[in-house]
Design a protein around this motif. Structure first.
Motif, mmCIF file in Angstrom:
data_model
loop_
_atom_site.group_PDB
_atom_site.id
_atom_site.type_symbol
_atom_site.label_atom_id
_atom_site.label_comp_id
_atom_site.label_asym_id
_atom_site.label_seq_id
_atom_site.Cartn_x
_atom_site.Cartn_y
_atom_site.Cartn_z
ATOM 1 N N THR A 125 69.337 -47.442 1.484
ATOM 2 C CA THR A 125 68.405 -47.090 2.534
ATOM 3 C C THR A 125 68.932 -45.874 3.251
ATOM 4 O O THR A 125 70.036 -45.414 2.983
ATOM 5 C CB THR A 125 68.270 -48.237 3.565
ATOM 6 N N HIS A 151 62.329 -56.730 7.634
ATOM 7 C CA HIS A 151 60.996 -56.637 7.034
ATOM 8 C C HIS A 151 60.901 -57.484 5.770
ATOM 9 O O HIS A 151 59.910 -58.192 5.558
ATOM 10 C CB HIS A 151 60.637 -55.179 6.732
ATOM 11 N N ASP A 201 57.736 -51.795 9.314
ATOM 12 C CA ASP A 201 56.886 -51.684 8.136
ATOM 13 C C ASP A 201 57.154 -50.363 7.411
ATOM 14 O O ASP A 201 57.142 -49.302 8.029
ATOM 15 C CB ASP A 201 55.417 -51.762 8.558
ATOM 16 N N PRO A 202 57.393 -50.412 6.094
ATOM 17 C CA PRO A 202 57.665 -49.183 5.338
ATOM 18 C C PRO A 202 56.526 -48.159 5.391
ATOM 19 O O PRO A 202 56.763 -46.980 5.190
ATOM 20 C CB PRO A 202 57.867 -49.677 3.898
ATOM 21 N N ASP A 203 55.299 -48.590 5.666
ATOM 22 C CA ASP A 203 54.168 -47.669 5.755
ATOM 23 C C ASP A 203 54.065 -46.989 7.115
ATOM 24 O O ASP A 203 53.235 -46.106 7.301
ATOM 25 C CB ASP A 203 52.853 -48.400 5.477
ATOM 26 N N ARG A 263 59.266 -47.696 9.384
ATOM 27 C CA ARG A 263 60.306 -47.901 8.371
ATOM 28 C C ARG A 263 61.717 -48.016 8.952
ATOM 29 O O ARG A 263 62.699 -47.591 8.355
ATOM 30 C CB ARG A 263 60.266 -46.782 7.348
ATOM 31 N N PRO A 288 65.246 -49.359 9.549
ATOM 32 C CA PRO A 288 66.085 -50.226 8.717
ATOM 33 C C PRO A 288 66.754 -51.343 9.530
ATOM 34 O O PRO A 288 67.974 -51.440 9.608
ATOM 35 C CB PRO A 288 67.111 -49.248 8.143
#
Length: 175
Positions: free
Chosen positions: A9, A80, A121-123, A126, A128
């Motif tokens: 990441t 997440h 959310d990665p969208d 994001r 970490p």
């Protein structure tokens, strides 16, 4: 859960571990984390359970006025991934429904923090955010996982001994 993989990441490189199971240590039971709220699969997890997810590592520096600068290395799964596995109750008929969800985290010592789903959310954000199972290579089996937000300068949302995480999508009206 995808055990046995290596990922990376923005926060650092990760290593893999074998899937864990709920167990007791020689000195007492492992601390338990309750996942509750708007989830299709609420759960009770321990640090050994969290070892079943891909492990991410984050080098974190907290700069607080009261305790000075502190450096730590945390390892654990992404928040997440753990919450997505629990099945948040997003409504597919509502546009961007996940943006109304909040995540409330409580520690065994009474500390609390609040995050939005959009942060992790990665969208969207994001971030970490980790449910750390080690701090500076020390396992947290008995203490319970730590909530770690590497992007927070002061570490005010760092929660030790996470005992509960509630996912709440109850914000359907903004009036």
């Amino acid at each position: 859960m995808a055990a046995g993989t290596t990922t990376s990441t923005d926060a650092g490189t990760t290593t893999s571990t074998a899937a864990g199971t709920t167990s007791s240590t020689a000195t007492g039971p492992a601390a338990e984390l309750v996942l509750a709220g708007d989830l299709t699969r609420p759960a009770r997890l321990t640090v050994p359970d969290l070892l079943g997810w891909p492990q991410h590592q984050a080098e974190v520096t907290f700069e607080c006025a009261t305790s000075g600068v502190r450096h730590h290395r945390f390892t654990g799964p992404l928040l997440h991934e753990v919450l997505a596995d629990a099945g948040p109750g997003f409504d597919p008929a509502r546009r961007k429904d996940r943006l109304r969800f909040l995540i409330a985290v409580s520690g065994a010592d009474g500390h609390h923090a609040l995050l939005s789903w959009a942060e992790i959310d990665p969208d969207f954000g994001r971030a970490p955010v980790l449910l750390a199972v080690t701090i500076d290579d020390t396992p947290l089996d008995r203490a319970g996982p730590h909530l770690v937000l590497p992007q927070d300068r002061c570490g005010a949302r760092h929660i030790s001994g996470v005992s509960a995480i509630r996912v709440d999508g109850g914000y359907t009206s903004w009036a």
